[in-house]
Design a protein around this motif. Sequence first.
Motif, mmCIF file in Angstrom:
data_model
loop_
_atom_site.group_PDB
_atom_site.id
_atom_site.type_symbol
_atom_site.label_atom_id
_atom_site.label_comp_id
_atom_site.label_asym_id
_atom_site.label_seq_id
_atom_site.Cartn_x
_atom_site.Cartn_y
_atom_site.Cartn_z
ATOM 1 N N ILE A 151 0.863 -1.176 0.000
ATOM 2 C CA ILE A 151 0.000 0.000 0.000
ATOM 3 C C ILE A 151 0.902 1.228 0.000
ATOM 4 N N ARG A 152 0.729 2.064 -1.017
ATOM 5 C CA ARG A 152 1.554 3.262 -1.184
ATOM 6 C C ARG A 152 0.628 4.454 -1.457
ATOM 7 N N ARG A 153 0.857 5.553 -0.799
ATOM 8 C CA ARG A 153 0.082 6.767 -1.028
ATOM 9 C C ARG A 153 0.250 7.225 -2.470
ATOM 10 N N CYS A 154 -0.778 7.886 -3.000
ATOM 11 C CA CYS A 154 -0.674 8.390 -4.376
ATOM 12 C C CYS A 154 0.256 9.589 -4.470
ATOM 13 N N THR A 155 0.146 10.487 -3.510
ATOM 14 C CA THR A 155 1.022 11.661 -3.473
ATOM 15 C C THR A 155 1.395 11.930 -2.015
ATOM 16 N N SER A 156 2.338 12.844 -1.821
ATOM 17 C CA SER A 156 2.757 13.184 -0.459
ATOM 18 C C SER A 156 1.652 13.885 0.323
ATOM 19 N N LYS A 160 -2.348 13.613 4.327
ATOM 20 C CA LYS A 160 -2.409 14.927 4.973
ATOM 21 C C LYS A 160 -3.712 15.625 4.634
ATOM 22 N N ASP A 161 -4.132 15.555 3.370
ATOM 23 C CA ASP A 161 -5.349 16.246 2.937
ATOM 24 C C ASP A 161 -6.622 15.547 3.405
ATOM 25 N N ASP A 162 -6.524 14.261 3.716
ATOM 26 C CA ASP A 162 -7.703 13.506 4.146
ATOM 27 C C ASP A 162 -7.272 12.449 5.164
ATOM 28 N N PRO A 163 -7.187 12.829 6.449
ATOM 29 C CA PRO A 163 -6.670 11.913 7.479
ATOM 30 C C PRO A 163 -7.455 10.620 7.625
ATOM 31 N N LEU A 167 -7.136 5.461 8.481
ATOM 32 C CA LEU A 167 -7.944 4.294 8.836
ATOM 33 C C LEU A 167 -8.097 3.362 7.647
ATOM 34 N N ARG A 168 -8.261 3.944 6.464
ATOM 35 C CA ARG A 168 -8.436 3.133 5.265
ATOM 36 C C ARG A 168 -7.186 2.311 4.969
ATOM 37 N N ALA A 169 -6.022 2.888 5.248
ATOM 38 C CA ALA A 169 -4.776 2.148 5.038
ATOM 39 C C ALA A 169 -4.716 0.920 5.939
ATOM 40 N N VAL A 170 -5.140 1.098 7.185
ATOM 41 C CA VAL A 170 -5.163 -0.033 8.114
ATOM 42 C C VAL A 170 -6.162 -1.085 7.637
ATOM 43 N N ARG A 171 -7.336 -0.626 7.226
ATOM 44 C CA ARG A 171 -8.366 -1.579 6.780
ATOM 45 C C ARG A 171 -7.909 -2.373 5.566
ATOM 46 N N GLN A 172 -7.414 -1.689 4.550
ATOM 47 C CA GLN A 172 -7.073 -2.392 3.320
ATOM 48 C C GLN A 172 -5.829 -3.252 3.489
ATOM 49 N N SER A 173 -4.900 -2.827 4.310
ATOM 50 C CA SER A 173 -3.723 -3.673 4.552
ATOM 51 C C SER A 173 -4.123 -4.952 5.272
ATOM 52 N N THR A 174 -5.088 -4.841 6.183
ATOM 53 C CA THR A 174 -5.571 -6.017 6.913
ATOM 54 C C THR A 174 -6.422 -6.901 6.015
ATOM 55 N N GLN A 175 -7.334 -6.288 5.314
ATOM 56 C CA GLN A 175 -8.277 -7.027 4.476
ATOM 57 C C GLN A 175 -7.579 -7.769 3.347
ATOM 58 N N GLU A 183 7.125 5.354 3.714
ATOM 59 C CA GLU A 183 6.704 6.744 3.646
ATOM 60 C C GLU A 183 5.212 6.882 3.922
ATOM 61 N N THR A 184 4.468 5.877 3.474
ATOM 62 C CA THR A 184 3.022 5.919 3.713
ATOM 63 C C THR A 184 2.706 5.703 5.183
ATOM 64 N N ILE A 185 3.378 4.755 5.826
ATOM 65 C CA ILE A 185 3.112 4.527 7.251
ATOM 66 C C ILE A 185 3.565 5.732 8.068
ATOM 67 N N LYS A 186 4.594 6.419 7.608
ATOM 68 C CA LYS A 186 5.028 7.645 8.282
ATOM 69 C C LYS A 186 3.917 8.685 8.241
ATOM 70 N N ASP A 187 3.290 8.842 7.072
ATOM 71 C CA ASP A 187 2.180 9.787 6.947
ATOM 72 C C ASP A 187 0.956 9.318 7.730
ATOM 73 N N VAL A 188 0.731 8.007 7.761
ATOM 74 C CA VAL A 188 -0.377 7.461 8.544
ATOM 75 C C VAL A 188 -0.217 7.853 10.010
ATOM 76 N N ARG A 189 0.986 7.688 10.535
ATOM 77 C CA ARG A 189 1.243 8.038 11.935
ATOM 78 C C ARG A 189 1.113 9.544 12.168
ATOM 79 N N GLN A 190 1.666 10.330 11.246
ATOM 80 C CA GLN A 190 1.723 11.771 11.446
ATOM 81 C C GLN A 190 0.369 12.442 11.294
ATOM 82 N N TYR A 191 -0.367 12.055 10.256
ATOM 83 C CA TYR A 191 -1.607 12.765 9.949
ATOM 84 C C TYR A 191 -2.860 12.036 10.416
ATOM 85 N N GLY A 192 -2.713 10.749 10.734
ATOM 86 C CA GLY A 192 -3.872 10.006 11.215
ATOM 87 C C GLY A 192 -4.417 10.534 12.520
#
Length: 482
Positions: A151-156, A160-163, A167-175, A183-192
Amino acid sequence: MNDMTPHKPATRNLLWSDIILNIQDVLLTLNFAEPLYIVGGAVRDAFLHLPIKDIDIAVPSKSIQSARKIANAFEGDIYVMDDERGVARVLIETTEGQLTIDVAAFRGDNLQQDILGRDFTINAMAVDLLGDLQLLIDPLNGEADATQKVIRRCTSASIKDDPIRALRAVRQSTQLKLRIEPETIKDVRQYGKNLLNTSPERVRDELFKILGLKRAPVALKVLDALGFLQLIIPELEVLKDKTLPSPHVFDAWKQAIESVENVVGIMDTISYRRSDSTAASFGYGMLAMQFDRFRAELNDHLATTYPDDRKHTAIIVLATLLHRLDNAPQVAGLFADEFHLSNAEKKRLIAMITHYEASQVIDHTDSLSVHRFWYPIGESGVDAILLGLADYLATYGNELDQDAWLFQVERALMLLFAFYEQHDEIVSPQPFVNGNDLMETLNLDGGRIIGELLTTLREAQVVGEVTSRDEAFEVARAYMQQ
């Protein structure tokens, strides 16, 4: 420049069901003036060869008109979700059940901007619905990430624009059993941590999708590790400092998580997707054998849905997560209000938490006790029974006594027997007299005494002391004389 050229995937073909192919055949006859692009999760699932349960379609303009055209072609229903943004939902009946088709105008000026504005690369692929369904439009190389299970974010700016995308990253990674790249998990932690800045409805809907997963316990542990679970339900934090008395083998937090794992396992065991491995354990195996008698009824019960397609199974998992709090019913009610659950969801959530302990200790051989369990809560008692069994398994863990568990299963089975096969005799018997009858015959003015009399008569009917209208009045007069 991101390449928008349609191409065949390098590693595998896209797998579309006959339903999707039939839809394409029909739409090709309708002479759409503009292209229709399948985008998002449906393309991802076609690439991963997973079942497709709904479709998102992006169009350059006139999205509501296109949705109506699709609905009319299949005699389906249409709901305009957002007229200003041009979003409509079409529901059509197929041989495989109901299919949801969401039609929306491009997010931006064109398809490329629409794709770049999405959450993750695996969801940023598109296919021309009116063209070759094997040609993939993939400007962010989502094909490679899907192949490598990333799972990789589309942009940086995606998270940030939609925290809520954290949650969606957690759901889809689990599912989908994917890993979130660094870099994506870094943003998940920072902006989530800003996810509560979005609307309560969006938080609720994403959380409920997580709670409805087969691997919900795994996702909840991840949410806890990231600190998101405590943001959404801060009361859960106290469970980590709470010990439970013997015979509990876990502390309160572990008890709650173990109970969630058990309730998901129990629901899987009684479902139609059960496999031999599902019921391999002694605990689940006994349930599989004993509950098969009511398998159809239980599956119908669990298939209940609420507004916006929220699953009843998610309500059961939420109740299980909360049930070990000292003031769990109150917390459940506050959660329901804060996140705008329906009245039916709130009622079921509170009822199962309030009554699960009774399902563990009730004398199932006593008709009156069984009646008093079922009558106030109706089918919410089914949920309380499932929660009670899950909690019981978590209480003893590996120290589970097999004979004691068999007795618990028998208790649950007999409660279900009363509900499904003795409903008119034990759960809710048809009364011989009503409140007006009592007021007229006994010359009463109403008030609380009428409720007391009706309860007395109903319970006397359950135990066989009232079998006719005349006997009902006799018992009522005797009650009044007392």
